[in-house]
Design a protein around this motif. Sequence first.
Motif, PDB file in Angstrom:
ATOM      1  N   SER A 187      -3.978  67.752 -14.602  1.00  0.00           N
ATOM      2  CA  SER A 187      -5.149  66.869 -14.726  1.00  0.00           C
ATOM      3  C   SER A 187      -5.395  66.517 -16.193  1.00  0.00           C
ATOM      4  CB  SER A 187      -6.377  67.564 -14.137  1.00  0.00           C
ATOM      5  OG  SER A 187      -6.704  68.712 -14.897  1.00  0.00           O
ATOM      6  N   PRO A 188      -6.010  65.344 -16.443  1.00  0.00           N
ATOM      7  CA  PRO A 188      -6.322  64.972 -17.826  1.00  0.00           C
ATOM      8  C   PRO A 188      -7.301  65.932 -18.479  1.00  0.00           C
ATOM      9  CG  PRO A 188      -6.480  63.078 -16.357  1.00  0.00           C
ATOM     10  CD  PRO A 188      -6.311  64.278 -15.487  1.00  0.00           C
ATOM     11  N   GLN A 189      -8.246  66.505 -17.712  1.00  0.00           N
ATOM     12  CA  GLN A 189      -9.210  67.438 -18.267  1.00  0.00           C
ATOM     13  C   GLN A 189      -8.495  68.693 -18.816  1.00  0.00           C
ATOM     14  OE1 GLN A 189      -9.350  66.094 -15.313  1.00  0.00           O
ATOM     15  NE2 GLN A 189     -11.349  65.130 -14.936  1.00  0.00           N
ATOM     16  N   TYR A 190      -7.501  69.168 -18.078  1.00  0.00           N
ATOM     17  CA  TYR A 190      -6.757  70.368 -18.513  1.00  0.00           C
ATOM     18  C   TYR A 190      -6.017  70.101 -19.818  1.00  0.00           C
ATOM     19  CZ  TYR A 190      -3.472  74.316 -18.407  1.00  0.00           C
ATOM     20  OH  TYR A 190      -2.734  75.430 -18.734  1.00  0.00           O
ATOM     21  N   LYS A 191      -5.300  68.967 -19.877  1.00  0.00           N
ATOM     22  CA  LYS A 191      -4.522  68.657 -21.073  1.00  0.00           C
ATOM     23  C   LYS A 191      -5.430  68.452 -22.286  1.00  0.00           C
ATOM     24  CE  LYS A 191      -0.736  66.557 -18.454  1.00  0.00           C
ATOM     25  NZ  LYS A 191       0.046  65.301 -18.227  1.00  0.00           N
ATOM     26  N   SER A 192      -6.547  67.811 -22.066  1.00  0.00           N
ATOM     27  CA  SER A 192      -7.477  67.578 -23.169  1.00  0.00           C
ATOM     28  C   SER A 192      -8.035  68.898 -23.695  1.00  0.00           C
ATOM     29  CB  SER A 192      -8.601  66.658 -22.731  1.00  0.00           C
ATOM     30  OG  SER A 192      -9.566  66.518 -23.753  1.00  0.00           O
ATOM     31  N   PHE A 193      -8.383  69.776 -22.787  1.00  0.00           N
ATOM     32  CA  PHE A 193      -8.931  71.080 -23.203  1.00  0.00           C
ATOM     33  C   PHE A 193      -7.904  71.878 -23.998  1.00  0.00           C
ATOM     34  CE2 PHE A 193      -9.183  75.631 -22.434  1.00  0.00           C
ATOM     35  CZ  PHE A 193     -10.424  75.932 -22.969  1.00  0.00           C
ATOM     36  N   VAL A 194      -6.667  71.925 -23.513  1.00  0.00           N
ATOM     37  CA  VAL A 194      -5.631  72.724 -24.185  1.00  0.00           C
ATOM     38  C   VAL A 194      -5.380  72.178 -25.584  1.00  0.00           C
ATOM     39  CG1 VAL A 194      -3.189  73.323 -24.131  1.00  0.00           C
ATOM     40  CG2 VAL A 194      -4.560  73.517 -22.048  1.00  0.00           C
ATOM     41  N   SER A 195      -5.355  70.874 -25.729  1.00  0.00           N
ATOM     42  CA  SER A 195      -5.091  70.275 -27.042  1.00  0.00           C
ATOM     43  C   SER A 195      -6.174  70.638 -28.061  1.00  0.00           C
ATOM     44  CB  SER A 195      -4.971  68.764 -26.914  1.00  0.00           C
ATOM     45  OG  SER A 195      -4.760  68.177 -28.184  1.00  0.00           O
ATOM     46  N   SER A 196      -7.429  70.506 -27.658  1.00  0.00           N
ATOM     47  CA  SER A 196      -8.513  70.828 -28.577  1.00  0.00           C
ATOM     48  C   SER A 196      -8.606  72.337 -28.836  1.00  0.00           C
ATOM     49  CB  SER A 196      -9.827  70.301 -28.030  1.00  0.00           C
ATOM     50  OG  SER A 196     -10.131  70.914 -26.792  1.00  0.00           O
ATOM     51  N   PHE A 197      -8.315  73.130 -27.864  1.00  0.00           N
ATOM     52  CA  PHE A 197      -8.373  74.602 -28.022  1.00  0.00           C
ATOM     53  C   PHE A 197      -7.314  75.086 -29.007  1.00  0.00           C
ATOM     54  CE2 PHE A 197      -7.081  78.880 -26.802  1.00  0.00           C
ATOM     55  CZ  PHE A 197      -8.287  79.558 -26.830  1.00  0.00           C
ATOM     56  N   VAL A 198      -6.100  74.549 -28.901  1.00  0.00           N
ATOM     57  CA  VAL A 198      -5.020  74.971 -29.802  1.00  0.00           C
ATOM     58  C   VAL A 198      -5.364  74.631 -31.248  1.00  0.00           C
ATOM     59  CG1 VAL A 198      -2.632  74.512 -30.441  1.00  0.00           C
ATOM     60  CG2 VAL A 198      -3.220  74.914 -28.046  1.00  0.00           C
ATOM     61  N   LEU A 199      -5.910  73.428 -31.476  1.00  0.00           N
ATOM     62  CA  LEU A 199      -6.266  73.045 -32.843  1.00  0.00           C
ATOM     63  C   LEU A 199      -7.354  73.953 -33.409  1.00  0.00           C
ATOM     64  CD1 LEU A 199      -6.257  69.141 -32.496  1.00  0.00           C
ATOM     65  CD2 LEU A 199      -4.526  70.592 -33.578  1.00  0.00           C
ATOM     66  N   GLN A 200      -8.329  74.312 -32.558  1.00  0.00           N
ATOM     67  CA  GLN A 200      -9.408  75.175 -33.030  1.00  0.00           C
ATOM     68  C   GLN A 200      -8.894  76.568 -33.389  1.00  0.00           C
ATOM     69  OE1 GLN A 200     -12.517  75.799 -30.178  1.00  0.00           O
ATOM     70  NE2 GLN A 200     -13.885  76.811 -31.635  1.00  0.00           N
ATOM     71  N   MET A 201      -8.037  77.161 -32.556  1.00  0.00           N
ATOM     72  CA  MET A 201      -7.516  78.501 -32.813  1.00  0.00           C
ATOM     73  C   MET A 201      -6.571  78.516 -34.011  1.00  0.00           C
ATOM     74  SD  MET A 201      -9.000  80.498 -30.668  1.00  0.00           S
ATOM     75  CE  MET A 201     -10.467  79.459 -30.788  1.00  0.00           C
ATOM     76  N   ALA A 202      -5.754  77.472 -34.183  1.00  0.00           N
ATOM     77  CA  ALA A 202      -4.836  77.413 -35.326  1.00  0.00           C
ATOM     78  C   ALA A 202      -5.608  77.341 -36.636  1.00  0.00           C
ATOM     79  CB  ALA A 202      -3.908  76.215 -35.179  1.00  0.00           C
ATOM     80  N   ALA A 203      -6.690  76.576 -36.634  1.00  0.00           N
ATOM     81  CA  ALA A 203      -7.483  76.485 -37.848  1.00  0.00           C
ATOM     82  C   ALA A 203      -8.172  77.805 -38.167  1.00  0.00           C
ATOM     83  CB  ALA A 203      -8.515  75.367 -37.697  1.00  0.00           C
ATOM     84  N   ALA A 204      -8.641  78.497 -37.115  1.00  0.00           N
ATOM     85  CA  ALA A 204      -9.321  79.774 -37.349  1.00  0.00           C
ATOM     86  C   ALA A 204      -8.361  80.850 -37.848  1.00  0.00           C
ATOM     87  CB  ALA A 204     -10.012  80.225 -36.074  1.00  0.00           C
ATOM     88  N   LEU A 205      -7.141  80.861 -37.354  1.00  0.00           N
ATOM     89  CA  LEU A 205      -6.182  81.907 -37.733  1.00  0.00           C
ATOM     90  C   LEU A 205      -5.330  81.522 -38.945  1.00  0.00           C
ATOM     91  CD1 LEU A 205      -4.971  82.967 -34.159  1.00  0.00           C
ATOM     92  CD2 LEU A 205      -6.582  84.183 -35.631  1.00  0.00           C
ATOM     93  N   GLY A 206      -5.365  80.270 -39.332  1.00  0.00           N
ATOM     94  CA  GLY A 206      -4.565  79.848 -40.475  1.00  0.00           C
ATOM     95  C   GLY A 206      -3.099  79.742 -40.162  1.00  0.00           C
ATOM     96  N   VAL A 207      -2.747  79.321 -38.971  1.00  0.00           N
ATOM     97  CA  VAL A 207      -1.347  79.167 -38.583  1.00  0.00           C
ATOM     98  C   VAL A 207      -1.115  77.725 -38.150  1.00  0.00           C
ATOM     99  CG1 VAL A 207      -1.123  81.588 -37.881  1.00  0.00           C
ATOM    100  CG2 VAL A 207      -1.840  79.870 -36.191  1.00  0.00           C
ATOM    101  N   GLU A 208       0.126  77.366 -37.896  1.00  0.00           N
ATOM    102  CA  GLU A 208       0.480  76.045 -37.426  1.00  0.00           C
ATOM    103  C   GLU A 208       0.163  75.918 -35.943  1.00  0.00           C
ATOM    104  OE1 GLU A 208       1.426  73.619 -39.318  1.00  0.00           O
ATOM    105  OE2 GLU A 208       1.445  74.868 -41.130  1.00  0.00           O
ATOM    106  N   PRO A 209      -0.216  74.703 -35.499  1.00  0.00           N
ATOM    107  CA  PRO A 209      -0.524  74.527 -34.065  1.00  0.00           C
ATOM    108  C   PRO A 209       0.645  74.854 -33.153  1.00  0.00           C
ATOM    109  CG  PRO A 209      -1.428  72.712 -35.332  1.00  0.00           C
ATOM    110  CD  PRO A 209      -0.559  73.491 -36.269  1.00  0.00           C
ATOM    111  N   ASP A 210       1.886  74.640 -33.632  1.00  0.00           N
ATOM    112  CA  ASP A 210       3.017  74.911 -32.740  1.00  0.00           C
ATOM    113  C   ASP A 210       3.264  76.417 -32.554  1.00  0.00           C
ATOM    114  OD1 ASP A 210       3.802  75.408 -35.309  1.00  0.00           O
ATOM    115  OD2 ASP A 210       5.719  74.350 -35.171  1.00  0.00           O
ATOM    116  N   GLN A 211       2.532  77.263 -33.254  1.00  0.00           N
ATOM    117  CA  GLN A 211       2.668  78.703 -33.076  1.00  0.00           C
ATOM    118  C   GLN A 211       1.742  79.240 -31.989  1.00  0.00           C
ATOM    119  OE1 GLN A 211       2.621  79.371 -37.767  1.00  0.00           O
ATOM    120  NE2 GLN A 211       3.253  81.252 -36.698  1.00  0.00           N
TER     121      GLN A 211
END
Length: 428
Positions: A173-197
């Motif tokens: 679903s589009p809601q699932y993909k949208s959530f995962v994309s925004s969640f990954v960016l938020q966690m990568a910024a908090a941990l100081g790692v690259e989004p692909d990690q």
Amino acid sequence: SRCEPPAPSPPPPSPPPPSPPPPSPSPPPIPPPSLPPLVPPSGPVALPSSPPPAPSPPPNPPSSPPPQPASCPVIRDASGGCCGTTTLDTDGMCCDAGRALDVCGVCGGSAVLVDISGACCDVNVTDAAGFCCTHSSGVDDCGVCGGDASSCVKKVSLVYSVASAEGLDNQTSPQYKSFVSSFVLQMAAALGVEPDQITVIVLNTMNRHRRHLLQQASVNVQFQVAPTSTSEMTLSAVEIQSVMEELVPKNSSAGSDQVLQVFSVTTNGTCGNGICEVGEQCSSVGESQCCIEDCPLVMNLCPLGETSTECNRQGLCNRTSGECDCFYAFEGDFCNMTIFQEENTTPNLPPPTPVPAPLPPSASIQVMPSPGGESSASSVSSVWMLAGIVVGGSMLMLSMSAVALRRHRKRLQILPANDGAAPLPHSS
């Protein structure tokens, strides 16, 4: 001249008294029989009709028996020495009282464990592969000795708030993909790692009861942070746990897209990277994530003894075979049986021959053996003993008969009159 009778002739002289017979000469001493030299007979040998006389005792017998070997009150070590305790080290030598054996059987040693290669470790730390780790920094979260926690994957499980949980249970679903994309960016910024990690591996919507308790829509999220070929992951599990807890709002009226609760942060190995990490060690009990490529040695457990320790603390555990290599004087599947015998008495030696006390020159003792092989004194004692038994038994029988006759007479005297009738018969 008148004739006078001739004068009587004087009596013949009495014969001289017989002289005493000359003393009989004493018999000459009988020399001891000389034995002929031992020469092999050429023909049949005639046996003597009587046994040869017993050899005479030595003129000066020893006054005490020969010394016996000293006994060992406890046990003997491998060299034959007597130990004061029942503890022997791995080489079979005595371990003095007050000193204990370490896990490798060394008396007073400092080893506390044995690694997968059979080496004795002075520290109670092994890496994920099972080897002793003596590095100053110890073992990292990945199970690598002296590592920086950059080789393995960290898994994070938490509760995340959302504006709406609609469509999040469908990965297409589009809601699932949208959530995962925004969640990954938020966690990568908090941990100081690259989004692909960062990779989301679990996303579950919560039931109505759980959402009512939280007073807002929320989902359970599990994601992992892994190193890549171009980026390392140097944060430990403790550091990630601390960062995630900082994201939890302090008040309960938090909005959406926030971390509400952190469940756990764990580590997992990355199979195929050539490093034996946490969870990749293969063992005899089996592992779900066993990676023989990174951990070629299989960890086998040894049987537990009576002390609930491997090999009963009386042997070394061979991790490659799962068998116990027992110390000196022990054997069995878990080294629970001893092969030495404790000594608390003298060895079983034949008793020493009794030495009679020497007699004075004027004394002599001679005992004439009876035909049956016993002395006459013993035979006479036996005859007198039998005679006493016979006489005593006869006297006892006579006494009992007299007592019975006296009782019978008294009973006849007290019988009532029979009124002229014939007397009652009675035994005499």
